[in-house]
Design a protein around this motif. Structure first.
Motif, PDB file in Angstrom:
ATOM      1  N   SER A  56     -53.695  37.941  73.730  1.00  0.00           N
ATOM      2  CA  SER A  56     -54.505  38.839  74.523  1.00  0.00           C
ATOM      3  C   SER A  56     -55.003  40.030  73.704  1.00  0.00           C
ATOM      4  CB  SER A  56     -53.686  39.339  75.716  1.00  0.00           C
ATOM      5  OG  SER A  56     -54.442  40.211  76.525  1.00  0.00           O
ATOM      6  N   GLU A 150     -49.484  48.872  82.042  1.00  0.00           N
ATOM      7  CA  GLU A 150     -48.726  48.313  83.156  1.00  0.00           C
ATOM      8  C   GLU A 150     -47.390  47.850  82.585  1.00  0.00           C
ATOM      9  OE1 GLU A 150     -50.513  45.720  86.413  1.00  0.00           O
ATOM     10  OE2 GLU A 150     -49.343  44.257  85.262  1.00  0.00           O
ATOM     11  N   THR A 201     -47.375  44.276  80.626  1.00  0.00           N
ATOM     12  CA  THR A 201     -48.144  43.141  81.128  1.00  0.00           C
ATOM     13  C   THR A 201     -49.646  43.402  81.124  1.00  0.00           C
ATOM     14  OG1 THR A 201     -47.701  43.924  83.377  1.00  0.00           O
ATOM     15  CG2 THR A 201     -46.267  42.194  82.503  1.00  0.00           C
ATOM     16  N   ASP A 202     -50.050  44.636  80.903  1.00  0.00           N
ATOM     17  CA  ASP A 202     -51.471  44.944  80.746  1.00  0.00           C
ATOM     18  C   ASP A 202     -51.584  46.291  80.054  1.00  0.00           C
ATOM     19  OD1 ASP A 202     -54.171  44.484  80.858  1.00  0.00           O
ATOM     20  OD2 ASP A 202     -54.377  44.831  83.020  1.00  0.00           O
ATOM     21  N   MET A 206     -55.194  45.015  75.467  1.00  0.00           N
ATOM     22  CA  MET A 206     -55.123  43.626  75.914  1.00  0.00           C
ATOM     23  C   MET A 206     -56.416  43.216  76.615  1.00  0.00           C
ATOM     24  SD  MET A 206     -51.160  43.653  77.310  1.00  0.00           S
ATOM     25  CE  MET A 206     -51.092  41.886  77.650  1.00  0.00           C
ATOM     26  N   ARG A 208     -56.671  40.372  78.357  1.00  0.00           N
ATOM     27  CA  ARG A 208     -56.293  39.717  79.617  1.00  0.00           C
ATOM     28  C   ARG A 208     -54.852  40.084  79.942  1.00  0.00           C
ATOM     29  NH1 ARG A 208     -57.312  33.597  78.213  1.00  0.00           N
ATOM     30  NH2 ARG A 208     -56.783  33.296  80.431  1.00  0.00           N
ATOM     31  N   PRO A 209     -54.517  40.265  81.214  1.00  0.00           N
ATOM     32  CA  PRO A 209     -53.149  40.656  81.584  1.00  0.00           C
ATOM     33  C   PRO A 209     -52.182  39.484  81.511  1.00  0.00           C
ATOM     34  CG  PRO A 209     -54.462  40.330  83.552  1.00  0.00           C
ATOM     35  CD  PRO A 209     -55.405  40.179  82.389  1.00  0.00           C
ATOM     36  N   LYS A 211     -49.293  37.312  83.208  1.00  0.00           N
ATOM     37  CA  LYS A 211     -48.807  36.950  84.531  1.00  0.00           C
ATOM     38  C   LYS A 211     -47.479  36.218  84.365  1.00  0.00           C
ATOM     39  CE  LYS A 211     -52.463  38.488  86.683  1.00  0.00           C
ATOM     40  NZ  LYS A 211     -52.387  39.643  87.605  1.00  0.00           N
ATOM     41  N   SER A 235     -59.620  38.369  82.761  1.00  0.00           N
ATOM     42  CA  SER A 235     -59.886  39.702  82.201  1.00  0.00           C
ATOM     43  C   SER A 235     -60.491  40.619  83.245  1.00  0.00           C
ATOM     44  CB  SER A 235     -60.826  39.580  81.006  1.00  0.00           C
ATOM     45  OG  SER A 235     -62.029  38.955  81.368  1.00  0.00           O
TER      46      SER A 235
END
Length: 235
Positions: A56, A150, A201-202, A206, A208-209, A211, A235
């Protein structure tokens, strides 16, 4: 110039990387060390997710297996755990045109960790960039949130932190609670010393986060998220 950034996927290494990129350091590799469960030197949980995070972020990842020696004291174990990292960086220094310039690290207060990384950099004749070192924890926490990080709690092992913290996203309210737990139990606001561990996670670096699917493991005193699946979202 080529820098490498030590990267576990947790908030401290992610913030150090963010600061390095923001300062214009040309980070050529992320370096993830996969340690033993009882590592004295490294972030332990969920390092297997670092590859997705690196994808990412868009920086090539170098992964290293490391373990200490059973039966040795903490100092000797720390030195033993560092050896595979130093060996890999020495090889990378030889492979990269003009060699390595330096290492980015997310150390905050641990002399045990930082003194070893500093000594390794001296032996390799490269620089160390440690933008979190001895900074005020709440200032760092607020900066991470302001930047759009995040941050998910993936392990807890400190008095005052119960099962409800597992999987929790750290926001301003959570950090306020952690400040209270610091007063009551001595829990470090950023989990220094292994009180809790995190996964970013974000964030701004990045595309894209991350999951996650996971199961919660709790023994009444400590616990962790056992991640069963991970993927990159839209994204």
């Amino acid at each position: 110039m080529a820098w490498v950034s030590l990267f576990s996927g947790g908030k401290d290494s992610a913030w150090a990387l963010h600061r390095a990129l923001d300062d214009g350091l040309p980070v050529a590799r992320l370096v993830t060390v996969h340690p033993d469960e009882d590592s004295f030197l490294y972030h332990v949980p969920a390092t297997e997710i670092a590859g997705l995070a690196a994808e990412s972020i868009g920086i090539e990842l170098l992964e290293i297996e490391s373990s200490g020696h059973e039966g040795t004291d903490s100092s000797a174990r720390g030195d033993a755990e560092l050896e595979p990292l130093e060996r890999a960086l020495r090889e990378l220094d030889a492979d990269i045109d003009d060699g390595l310039t330096g290492v980015v690290a997310g150390a905050i207060e641990s002399e045990f960790q930082t003194s070893r990384i500093e000594a390794m950099c001296e032996r390799l004749d490269i620089d160390l960039f440690a933008p979190l070192w001895q900074r005020d924890p709440r200032t760092l926490a607020d900066a991470m949130l302001a930047a759009g990080f995040e941050i998910r709690v993936i392990a807890v092992a400190a008095a005052g932190l119960d099962e409800s913290w597992l999987g929790r996203t750290l926001d301003a309210e959570a950090f306020d609670e952690l400040e209270g737990l610091n007063d009551d139990y001595g829990v470090h606001l950023l989990g220094e010393g292994g009180g809790f561990e995190t996964l970013v996670t974000d964030g701004p670096q990045m595309e894209r986060p991350l999951k996650l699917d996971y199961k919660t493991e709790w023994d009444g005193v400590r616990g962790r998220l056992r991640i069963t699946d991970a993927w990159l979202g839209d994204s």
